[in-house]
Write a protein that holds these residues in place. Sequence first.
Motif, short mmCIF file in Angstrom:
data_model
loop_
_atom_site.label_atom_id
_atom_site.label_comp_id
_atom_site.label_asym_id
_atom_site.label_seq_id
_atom_site.Cartn_x
_atom_site.Cartn_y
_atom_site.Cartn_z
N ALA A 253 -120.54 -42.64 -27.49
CA ALA A 253 -119.14 -43.00 -27.72
C ALA A 253 -118.56 -42.26 -28.92
N ARG A 254 -119.23 -41.18 -29.36
CA ARG A 254 -118.84 -40.52 -30.60
C ARG A 254 -117.90 -39.35 -30.35
N TRP A 255 -116.86 -39.30 -31.18
CA TRP A 255 -115.93 -38.18 -31.16
C TRP A 255 -115.73 -37.68 -32.58
N LEU A 256 -115.71 -36.36 -32.73
CA LEU A 256 -115.44 -35.74 -34.02
C LEU A 256 -114.11 -35.01 -33.96
N THR A 257 -113.42 -34.98 -35.09
CA THR A 257 -112.22 -34.15 -35.21
C THR A 257 -112.57 -32.96 -36.10
N VAL A 258 -112.35 -31.78 -35.56
CA VAL A 258 -112.62 -30.52 -36.24
C VAL A 258 -111.29 -29.96 -36.72
N ARG A 259 -111.20 -29.66 -38.02
CA ARG A 259 -109.91 -29.26 -38.59
C ARG A 259 -110.10 -28.09 -39.54
N ALA A 260 -109.25 -27.06 -39.40
CA ALA A 260 -109.33 -25.87 -40.26
C ALA A 260 -108.16 -25.84 -41.22
N ASP A 261 -108.45 -25.38 -42.44
CA ASP A 261 -107.39 -25.24 -43.45
C ASP A 261 -107.80 -24.14 -44.40
N ARG A 262 -106.84 -23.64 -45.14
CA ARG A 262 -107.10 -22.58 -46.09
C ARG A 262 -107.89 -23.09 -47.30
N LEU A 263 -108.82 -22.26 -47.76
CA LEU A 263 -109.58 -22.52 -48.98
C LEU A 263 -109.45 -21.26 -49.82
N GLY A 264 -108.46 -21.24 -50.70
CA GLY A 264 -108.17 -20.02 -51.44
C GLY A 264 -107.38 -19.05 -50.58
N THR A 265 -107.44 -17.78 -50.91
CA THR A 265 -106.63 -16.77 -50.22
C THR A 265 -107.33 -16.17 -49.02
N GLU A 266 -108.66 -16.24 -48.95
CA GLU A 266 -109.39 -15.60 -47.87
C GLU A 266 -110.17 -16.58 -47.00
N ASP A 267 -110.83 -17.53 -47.61
CA ASP A 267 -111.74 -18.38 -46.87
C ASP A 267 -111.01 -19.48 -46.09
N ILE A 268 -111.71 -19.97 -45.08
CA ILE A 268 -111.20 -21.06 -44.24
C ILE A 268 -112.21 -22.20 -44.30
N ALA A 269 -111.75 -23.38 -44.66
CA ALA A 269 -112.60 -24.57 -44.66
C ALA A 269 -112.41 -25.30 -43.34
N VAL A 270 -113.52 -25.57 -42.65
CA VAL A 270 -113.48 -26.31 -41.40
C VAL A 270 -114.22 -27.62 -41.60
N SER A 271 -113.51 -28.72 -41.49
CA SER A 271 -114.10 -30.04 -41.67
C SER A 271 -114.40 -30.66 -40.32
N LEU A 272 -115.49 -31.43 -40.27
CA LEU A 272 -115.86 -32.18 -39.08
C LEU A 272 -116.10 -33.61 -39.51
N ALA A 273 -115.28 -34.52 -39.00
CA ALA A 273 -115.38 -35.92 -39.39
C ALA A 273 -115.14 -36.80 -38.17
N PRO A 274 -115.70 -38.00 -38.19
CA PRO A 274 -115.44 -38.91 -37.06
C PRO A 274 -113.95 -39.05 -36.80
N SER A 275 -113.57 -38.96 -35.53
CA SER A 275 -112.15 -39.09 -35.18
C SER A 275 -111.64 -40.47 -35.60
N THR A 276 -110.40 -40.50 -36.06
CA THR A 276 -109.78 -41.76 -36.46
C THR A 276 -109.49 -42.61 -35.22
N LEU A 277 -109.21 -43.87 -35.44
CA LEU A 277 -108.87 -44.74 -34.33
C LEU A 277 -107.63 -44.24 -33.59
N ALA A 278 -106.65 -43.76 -34.35
CA ALA A 278 -105.43 -43.24 -33.72
C ALA A 278 -105.74 -42.02 -32.86
N GLU A 279 -106.62 -41.15 -33.34
CA GLU A 279 -106.99 -39.96 -32.58
C GLU A 279 -107.75 -40.34 -31.30
#
Length: 348
Positions: A253-279
């Motif tokens: 029953a597990r779902w993860l939300t994968v999200r990308a955002d800028r980390l500085g000028t070059e790198d990209i941070a990709v987070s993986l966390a349990p999906s929220t109830l709304a999601e």
Amino acid sequence: MPSARELLDRVERHCRADHTATRLRQIVLADLRAAVPFDGHVFTLTDPVTRIGTSPVADLVGMRLARLPELIRLRYLTVATRWSDLLDRGTAATSLRIDTGGDPARSRVWREVLHELDVFDTATVVFGDRYGCWGFLELLRKSPRAFDPTQLTTLAALAAPITRGLRTALGRTFVAEEGELAPAGPAAVVLGPDLRMRGQTPAAAAALLRLNPPQEAMPPIPNSAYNAGAALLAAEHGVPVGPPWSRVHLGGARWLTVRADRLGTEDIAVSLAPSTLAERLDLFGRAHTLSTREAQVLGLLAAGLESPHMASDLGIPEHTANDHVKAILAKSGVRTRQELLSRALGIV
């Protein structure tokens, strides 16, 4: 070789069966190969809201896995035959040769990757409906033979049943399995501008490995992370597919939300966390074809409201609220509100 009608009948039967999304794609590909020959394929699920790729079934005609980040990055940056653009213009299927006016060099992904793999033409089919975009299929041909209009018509005719099949298969993932897996914790990776990994949090390795098909001999970075990063790059280059995040089924029953955002000028941070109830609720509602009002009622049920309070919040009679609940139960294939919330919220 089966006729177009025979192929459609077979695919419709497959899509009505209780297959997982992975098994359904494998079976459809096997049937397609006999009717529309191809040398390679990418059959990817997408988040229905963002249209970002999540889980692929792929055979990339001998491409080295080390080039996977490059291929994904260029696929998002190339508008020609891109699934999101097909959906936007109401086209179910097209080919590289047709979309580029016979000049595939106009496609960046062909110039920089596919040409080196001796790919002559590709055919792309998108699977979308009023509830979202559920995936896309890309077929690759190495021989000097283009996909003809008749074959594209055949592929386009398969879009509707496959869309329903993928959406329904996703809905079945909300049925709790025996021996539930342990909850997944948050994790993060850092990708460079070429989408190659620069680092990861200590918790990342185990979580990321869960997102890779077990038979794939790949580094522990899932395609969903590459896709989110590529979506961020596409938006920055003025050719967006959708917001750089997606929801990925991790098993049980597990779902993860994968999200990308800028980390500085070059790198990209990709987070993986349990999906929220709304999601989760949004995805559950789309997968089970809930109307806008039914989705609102589901949200109020998840918040613990009973029928009188739901009716008051929505400004409708109580019997109408109860009718909406009955419709949600029927579409979800459950009998009680408790079972409905157990599935939708992942509560075992």
